[in-house]
Write an enzyme that holds these catalytic residues in place. Structure first.
Site, short mmCIF file in Angstrom:
data_model
loop_
_atom_site.label_atom_id
_atom_site.label_comp_id
_atom_site.label_asym_id
_atom_site.label_seq_id
_atom_site.Cartn_x
_atom_site.Cartn_y
_atom_site.Cartn_z
N TRP A 35 -6.61 -0.66 5.17
CA TRP A 35 -7.42 0.55 5.34
C TRP A 35 -8.69 0.50 4.51
O TRP A 35 -9.56 1.35 4.68
CB TRP A 35 -6.60 1.80 5.00
N ARG A 36 -8.80 -0.48 3.62
CA ARG A 36 -10.04 -0.57 2.84
C ARG A 36 -11.10 -1.36 3.59
O ARG A 36 -12.23 -1.48 3.12
CB ARG A 36 -9.76 -1.24 1.49
N GLU A 48 -3.90 7.59 4.29
CA GLU A 48 -3.58 8.56 3.24
C GLU A 48 -2.28 9.31 3.55
O GLU A 48 -1.48 9.56 2.65
CB GLU A 48 -4.72 9.55 3.04
N THR A 54 4.77 7.31 -0.72
CA THR A 54 5.23 6.02 -0.20
C THR A 54 4.38 4.91 -0.77
O THR A 54 3.16 5.02 -0.82
CB THR A 54 5.15 6.01 1.34
N TYR A 93 9.91 11.10 5.40
CA TYR A 93 9.11 12.32 5.48
C TYR A 93 8.50 12.47 6.86
O TYR A 93 7.28 12.46 7.03
CB TYR A 93 8.02 12.33 4.41
N TYR A 131 -5.51 16.91 -1.69
CA TYR A 131 -5.62 15.50 -2.02
C TYR A 131 -6.21 14.70 -0.86
O TYR A 131 -7.18 13.96 -1.04
CB TYR A 131 -4.26 14.90 -2.41
N ASP A 149 -3.81 12.53 -7.19
CA ASP A 149 -2.45 12.24 -6.76
C ASP A 149 -1.59 11.93 -7.99
O ASP A 149 -2.02 12.11 -9.13
CB ASP A 149 -2.44 11.07 -5.77
N CYS A 210 -1.40 -2.54 -20.53
CA CYS A 210 -2.55 -2.00 -21.27
C CYS A 210 -3.56 -3.08 -21.63
O CYS A 210 -4.74 -2.82 -21.79
CB CYS A 210 -2.06 -1.27 -22.52
N CYS A 213 -6.25 -3.19 -19.12
CA CYS A 213 -6.84 -1.91 -18.71
C CYS A 213 -8.30 -1.77 -19.13
O CYS A 213 -8.63 -1.96 -20.31
CB CYS A 213 -6.04 -0.75 -19.30
N SER A 323 16.12 12.79 -1.04
CA SER A 323 15.57 13.16 -2.34
C SER A 323 16.29 14.37 -2.92
O SER A 323 16.37 14.53 -4.13
CB SER A 323 14.07 13.47 -2.20
#
Length: 400
Positions: A35-36, A48, A54, A93, A131, A149, A210, A213, A323
């Site tokens: 999707w990018r 999205e 997910t 879902y 979102y 998100d 980290c 990062c 869930s």
DNA sequence: AAAACGGGGAC
DNA sequence: GTCCCAGTTTT
């Protein structure tokens, strides 16, 4: 914004100009995801929705199949809900799929198929919340709006040492106002995606990397020594225990299926007839009563009663966890082949045509050729029963 | 503000 | 087994 919140934000803001670091990092290391490769709002939208609750790795194959079958909003709006659910099967879902489909029909109905081009208009699409509207607006259109998100909340809670339950509304409001301040006007899409990419690949729930990062020097959680104490979560969910007796009626290579109600758990998907019971055990349970209430067609009463009296071989349990609920599934396999011939007025064709509107129709059952089970929207719980039941059947017949 | 809503990956 | 994931809607 309340003055109190403004003060709160000010206390959290140092000389932080970390947005450029984040965007630079994102452009350098971003994953090449399907999707990018598109700036099309519809493509972003589909991704999205699939990515709600997910993980990326799970979504990729579903996304590719979905976009191949429904390349644009017209294609999706023109499909049946049944067809959409078939492609969604296993993703979970399922109301997402129905809302995405309804959203596509809304877009076609209200704008003739042209995607809304700003945050407020996107927000009016059913199934599109703050979102998703923010993500589409910032990524597809470069609109300067936040997209917050779970990843973003985790990153910010560590970056700022946010001590309150991140799932509270107050936390969301704070993150929203904070992001509005630091969001770069020239690249909101890359900033939002950078924050999410960081949360997904570096600032992970467990064992964050980290050392990799780009925000390490800005991170208060890191300077504290143990960033994983954030995000603070107090919400706790209790899982309900439920029994789920299930009927597997087989005849001439077909199995009896029933369409679930249009609302609630696994809405509009197929199942083997059965019910949920909040009991401790199935002792003294009447499977024949279950059959009588679940199957409207009375043609098989005699043989079913006979089979159940002869030897009710109850199998299970097989546990399936949602869930918020845990099913203990038990089932009986009833082979009706010895009895009268099957009434095949319902068949695979009927499933496709009967997809969207069952309201007003009393009989939601349908005989389906067992070879078609893998092609319809059958939830994983029932796939499990089927594979276990047929596995046992085969092994028994093999051993005889 | 809280509950409902799935399934799978990671550990 | 546990936790949690590119959330939204309904109550």
């Amino acid at each position: 914004m309340k003055p109190q919140m403004k003060n709160e934000i000010d206390t959290h803001i140092r000389f932080n100009n970390w947005a450029p670091s984040l965007v630079g990092w994102y452009r350098r290391v971003k994953r090449d995801l399907p999707w990018r490769r598109s700036k099309c709002a519809y493509a972003i939208w589909v991704s999205e929705v699939m990515l709600q609750q997910t993980q990326v790795i799970t979504v990729i194959p579903y996304y590719q199949r979905f976009m191949e079958r429904f390349p644009d909003v017209f294609a999706l709006a023109g499909a049946s809900e049944e067809e959409v659910q078939e492609l969604w099967r296993g993703l979970g879902y399922y109301s997402r799929a129905r809302r995405l489909w309804e959203g596509a029909r809304y877009v076609v109905r209200t704008t003739g198929g042209r995607m809304p081009e700003d945050f407020a208009s996107l927000l009016m699409i059913p199934g599109v919340g703050e979102y998703t509207a923010g993500a589409i607006a910032s990524i597809a259109y470069g609109e300067c709006v936040p997209a917050i998100d779970g990843n973003v909340k985790r990153v910010l809670s560590r970056l700022l040492r946010w001590e309150e339950d991140v799932d509270k509304a107050k936390s969301y409001r704070f993150f929203l106002e904070y992001i509005k301040i630091v969001l770069p006007a020239d690249c909101p899409g890359d900033f939002n995606q950078g924050l999410m990419e960081l949360g997904a690949t570096v600032c992970t729930p467990k064992n964050p990397k980290c050392e990799l990062c780009p925000l390490q020097v800005d991170c208060q959680g890191y300077s504290l020594g143990n960033p994983t104490v954030y995000p603070v979560k107090k919400s706790r969910e209790k899982v309900k225990e439920v029994l789920r007796p299930t009927l597997i009626l087989v005849c001439e290579g077909r199995v009896l299926l029933k369409k679930r109600p249009s609302e609630g758990l696994l809405a509009n998907l197929w199942e083997f007839p059965g019910e949920e019971l909040i009991l401790d055990s199935l002792a003294d349970y009447s499977w024949y009563d279950l059959y009588k209430t679940q199957v409207i067609d009375r043609s098989y009463d005699e043989i079913v009663e006979e089979l159940l009296q002869a030897k009710t071989n109850v199998q299970g349990p097989l546990v399936h966890t949602f869930s918020h609920r845990r099913w203990q599934m038990y089932w009986v396999v009833l082979n009706l082949d010895a009895g009268q011939s099957l009434d095949v007025h319902n068949s695979e064709q009927t499933i496709r045509e009967s997809s969207s509107d069952y309201l007003g129709s009393e009989d939601r059952t349908c005989w389906l050729d067992v070879s078609q089970l893998e092609r319809i929207a059958l939830p994983v719980a029932f796939q499990k029963i089927w594979s276990t039941a047929t596995g046992i059947t085969e092994s028994v017949s093999n051993s005889c």
